[in-house]
Design a protein around this motif. Structure first.
Motif, PDB file in Angstrom:
ATOM      1  N   ALA A 105       0.691  -1.261   0.001  1.00 33.72           N
ATOM      2  CA  ALA A 105      -0.026   0.126  -0.116  1.00 33.72           C
ATOM      3  C   ALA A 105       0.849   1.434  -0.011  1.00 33.72           C
ATOM      4  CB  ALA A 105      -0.895   0.004   1.267  1.00 33.72           C
ATOM      5  N   ILE A 106       1.987   1.382   0.777  1.00 27.56           N
ATOM      6  CA  ILE A 106       2.729   2.318   1.038  1.00 27.56           C
ATOM      7  C   ILE A 106       3.555   2.606  -0.582  1.00 27.56           C
ATOM      8  CG2 ILE A 106       4.778   3.561   2.138  1.00 27.56           C
ATOM      9  CD1 ILE A 106       2.245   3.451   3.772  1.00 27.56           C
ATOM     10  N   GLU A 107       4.098   1.505  -1.018  1.00 29.92           N
ATOM     11  CA  GLU A 107       4.597   1.558  -2.309  1.00 29.92           C
ATOM     12  C   GLU A 107       3.859   2.228  -3.461  1.00 29.92           C
ATOM     13  OE1 GLU A 107       7.862  -2.013  -2.009  1.00 29.92           O
ATOM     14  OE2 GLU A 107       5.877  -2.285  -2.937  1.00 29.92           O
ATOM     15  N   SER A 108       2.393   1.908  -3.271  1.00 31.94           N
ATOM     16  CA  SER A 108       1.548   2.316  -4.367  1.00 31.94           C
ATOM     17  C   SER A 108       1.161   3.681  -3.959  1.00 31.94           C
ATOM     18  CB  SER A 108       0.271   1.522  -4.069  1.00 31.94           C
ATOM     19  OG  SER A 108      -0.587   2.106  -4.975  1.00 31.94           O
ATOM     20  N   LEU A 109       1.050   4.200  -3.016  1.00 27.75           N
ATOM     21  CA  LEU A 109       0.995   5.599  -2.343  1.00 27.75           C
ATOM     22  C   LEU A 109       2.094   6.662  -3.155  1.00 27.75           C
ATOM     23  CD1 LEU A 109      -0.673   5.412   0.999  1.00 27.75           C
ATOM     24  CD2 LEU A 109      -1.810   6.058  -1.138  1.00 27.75           C
ATOM     25  N   ILE A 110       3.286   5.983  -2.862  1.00 28.87           N
ATOM     26  CA  ILE A 110       4.693   6.702  -3.532  1.00 28.87           C
ATOM     27  C   ILE A 110       4.606   6.967  -4.649  1.00 28.87           C
ATOM     28  CG2 ILE A 110       7.067   6.804  -3.595  1.00 28.87           C
ATOM     29  CD1 ILE A 110       5.960   7.617  -0.748  1.00 28.87           C
ATOM     30  N   GLU A 111       4.082   5.663  -5.530  1.00 24.23           N
ATOM     31  CA  GLU A 111       4.075   5.700  -6.881  1.00 24.23           C
ATOM     32  C   GLU A 111       3.165   6.704  -7.344  1.00 24.23           C
ATOM     33  OE1 GLU A 111       5.888   4.359  -9.416  1.00 24.23           O
ATOM     34  OE2 GLU A 111       7.367   4.209  -7.714  1.00 24.23           O
ATOM     35  N   GLY A 112       2.083   6.706  -6.701  1.00 25.37           N
ATOM     36  CA  GLY A 112       0.754   7.699  -7.111  1.00 25.37           C
ATOM     37  C   GLY A 112       1.333   9.269  -6.724  1.00 25.37           C
ATOM     38  N   TYR A 113       2.118   9.336  -5.840  1.00 22.80           N
ATOM     39  CA  TYR A 113       2.474  10.702  -5.738  1.00 22.80           C
ATOM     40  C   TYR A 113       3.468  11.121  -6.585  1.00 22.80           C
ATOM     41  CZ  TYR A 113       6.272  13.833  -4.244  1.00 22.80           C
ATOM     42  OH  TYR A 113       7.304  15.272  -4.282  1.00 22.80           O
ATOM     43  N   ARG A 114       4.404  10.276  -7.107  1.00 22.93           N
ATOM     44  CA  ARG A 114       5.317  10.585  -8.187  1.00 22.93           C
ATOM     45  C   ARG A 114       4.576  10.664  -9.553  1.00 22.93           C
ATOM     46  NH1 ARG A 114       9.351   5.761  -6.162  1.00 22.93           N
ATOM     47  NH2 ARG A 114      10.682   6.798  -5.049  1.00 22.93           N
ATOM     48  N   ALA A 115       3.610  10.184  -9.845  1.00 23.44           N
ATOM     49  CA  ALA A 115       2.807  10.404 -10.902  1.00 23.44           C
ATOM     50  C   ALA A 115       2.158  11.769 -11.095  1.00 23.44           C
ATOM     51  CB  ALA A 115       1.785   9.265 -11.051  1.00 23.44           C
ATOM     52  N   PHE A 116       1.626  12.032  -9.767  1.00 25.00           N
ATOM     53  CA  PHE A 116       1.035  13.329  -9.408  1.00 25.00           C
ATOM     54  C   PHE A 116       2.038  14.448  -9.687  1.00 25.00           C
ATOM     55  CE2 PHE A 116       0.497  16.815  -6.200  1.00 25.00           C
ATOM     56  CZ  PHE A 116      -0.305  17.297  -6.699  1.00 25.00           C
ATOM     57  N   ARG A 117       3.379  14.369  -9.018  1.00 28.74           N
ATOM     58  CA  ARG A 117       4.281  15.510  -9.064  1.00 28.74           C
ATOM     59  C   ARG A 117       4.851  15.563 -10.410  1.00 28.74           C
ATOM     60  NH1 ARG A 117       6.758  19.632  -6.702  1.00 28.74           N
ATOM     61  NH2 ARG A 117       9.146  19.527  -7.103  1.00 28.74           N
ATOM     62  N   THR A 118       4.980  14.607 -11.191  1.00 30.05           N
ATOM     63  CA  THR A 118       5.421  14.777 -12.671  1.00 30.05           C
ATOM     64  C   THR A 118       4.115  15.245 -13.667  1.00 30.05           C
ATOM     65  OG1 THR A 118       5.373  12.388 -13.200  1.00 30.05           O
ATOM     66  CG2 THR A 118       7.427  13.241 -12.180  1.00 30.05           C
ATOM     67  N   GLY A 119       2.966  14.877 -13.062  1.00 31.99           N
ATOM     68  CA  GLY A 119       1.826  15.099 -14.119  1.00 31.99           C
ATOM     69  C   GLY A 119       1.159  16.386 -13.787  1.00 31.99           C
ATOM     70  N   THR A 120      -0.034  16.014 -12.895  1.00 31.36           N
ATOM     71  CA  THR A 120      -0.879  17.016 -12.610  1.00 31.36           C
ATOM     72  C   THR A 120      -0.306  18.315 -11.995  1.00 31.36           C
ATOM     73  OG1 THR A 120      -2.704  15.518 -12.117  1.00 31.36           O
ATOM     74  CG2 THR A 120      -2.957  17.542 -11.122  1.00 31.36           C
ATOM     75  N   TYR A 121       0.515  17.992 -10.926  1.00 37.71           N
ATOM     76  CA  TYR A 121       1.385  19.227 -10.293  1.00 37.71           C
ATOM     77  C   TYR A 121       2.304  19.951 -11.231  1.00 37.71           C
ATOM     78  CZ  TYR A 121       4.402  22.025  -7.470  1.00 37.71           C
ATOM     79  OH  TYR A 121       5.001  23.139  -6.802  1.00 37.71           O
ATOM     80  N   ARG A 122       2.986  19.285 -12.014  1.00 38.11           N
ATOM     81  CA  ARG A 122       4.038  20.036 -12.898  1.00 38.11           C
ATOM     82  C   ARG A 122       3.304  20.773 -14.003  1.00 38.11           C
ATOM     83  NH1 ARG A 122       8.241  20.875 -11.465  1.00 38.11           N
ATOM     84  NH2 ARG A 122       8.902  18.560 -11.017  1.00 38.11           N
ATOM     85  N   GLN A 123       1.850  20.198 -14.575  1.00 44.67           N
ATOM     86  CA  GLN A 123       1.111  20.977 -15.701  1.00 44.67           C
ATOM     87  C   GLN A 123       0.645  22.121 -14.892  1.00 44.67           C
ATOM     88  OE1 GLN A 123      -1.467  17.762 -16.843  1.00 44.67           O
ATOM     89  NE2 GLN A 123       0.342  16.543 -17.739  1.00 44.67           N
ATOM     90  N   ASN A 124       0.394  22.177 -13.613  1.00 44.39           N
ATOM     91  CA  ASN A 124      -0.552  23.325 -12.912  1.00 44.39           C
ATOM     92  C   ASN A 124       0.419  23.915 -11.723  1.00 44.39           C
ATOM     93  OD1 ASN A 124      -3.372  22.923 -13.867  1.00 44.39           O
ATOM     94  ND2 ASN A 124      -2.509  20.671 -13.512  1.00 44.39           N
ATOM     95  N   GLU A 125       1.786  24.143 -12.130  1.00 45.56           N
ATOM     96  CA  GLU A 125       2.703  24.359 -10.722  1.00 45.56           C
ATOM     97  C   GLU A 125       2.168  25.827 -10.617  1.00 45.56           C
ATOM     98  OE1 GLU A 125       7.254  24.451  -9.732  1.00 45.56           O
ATOM     99  OE2 GLU A 125       6.509  23.685 -11.514  1.00 45.56           O
ATOM    100  N   GLU A 126       2.061  26.669 -11.508  1.00 45.79           N
ATOM    101  CA  GLU A 126       1.846  28.050 -11.170  1.00 45.79           C
ATOM    102  C   GLU A 126       0.563  28.268 -10.332  1.00 45.79           C
ATOM    103  OE1 GLU A 126       1.782  30.750 -14.299  1.00 45.79           O
ATOM    104  OE2 GLU A 126       3.710  30.256 -15.062  1.00 45.79           O
TER     105      GLU A 126
END
Length: 215
Positions: A3-24
């Motif tokens: 479960a923890i590994e899955s959450l970390i992978e989810g965070y990495r996907a968020f960080r490089t995807g949704t966050y990066r696209q909406n950083e401002e």
């Protein structure tokens, strides 16, 4: 994958995807005080996430979650009142004008309440005491709706618990005052996890009405 590994992978996907696209936008949110559109009191059930149900962006919703989306009465004493503190901050601190109690189908807290009436109280130290907030609601339904099968009874309990929480909100002086002068609006909503249907309580019809039917 744990479960923890899955959450970390989810965070990495968020960080490089949704966050990066909406950083401002995220930086702008962090630079100013939050101004959510609504306060939602929801259940902590992992299947009923308000942000997902309402396609809400970060900063739009001030969400308070607990077992069975219950609101305790106004009790300004020395005990610990997490739900009451969040309601107070949302209404008086953030000046939120719409407060929603959102119940849902297949609620585990309501199931525990139902089973308690059959002589099978939940294990542990806290759930039974918390659910006693709507014990009289369950007792009344067992008397007035004894003909209902289990599923129908659970639905009645789930929706009546929403209405009881609206009643409890009005025990808070700052809620009553703001509702009376028009600064605050209270809403009772119900979400069907399996059906995906949202229903809103209509006081004029004295029932929950499906949003799809109102469109």
């Amino acid at each position: 994958m744990t479960a923890i590994e899955s959450l970390i992978e989810g965070y990495r996907a968020f960080r490089t995807g949704t966050y990066r696209q909406n950083e401002e936008r995220y930086r702008a949110l962090a630079a100013k005080t939050q101004k959510p559109k609504a306060l939602i009191i929801a259940c902590c059930d992992s299947r009923a996430d308000p942000a997902m149900v309402f396609s809400a962006d970060p900063g739009e919703l001030f969400v308070v979650r607990n077992v069975a989306n219950l609101v305790p009465p106004y009790e300004p004493d020395t005990h610990y009142h997490g739900t009451s503190a969040a309601i107070e901050f949302g209404v008086t601190g953030l000046d939120i004008a719409d407060v929603i109690v959102m119940g849902h189908a297949r609620c585990g807290g309501i199931e525990a309440l139902y089973q308690s009436g059959l002589g099978n109280p939940p294990k542990g130290d806290f759930v039974a005491g918390w659910m006693s907030l709507v014990q009289d609601v369950a007792d009344d339904l067992r008397k007035t709706h004894a003909h209902l099968d289990k599923d129908a009874m659970l639905r009645q309990m789930e929706q009546r618990a929403v209405l009881r929480s609206l009643e409890m909100l009005r025990t808070f002086p700052f809620i009553r005052e703001r509702e009376a002068d028009g600064r605050l609006r209270l809403h009772g909503w119900f979400y069907g996890i399996g059906s995906g249907v949202l229903s809103v309580y209509d006081p004029a019809q004295v029932r929950f009405v499906d949003v799809a039917d109102k469109a």
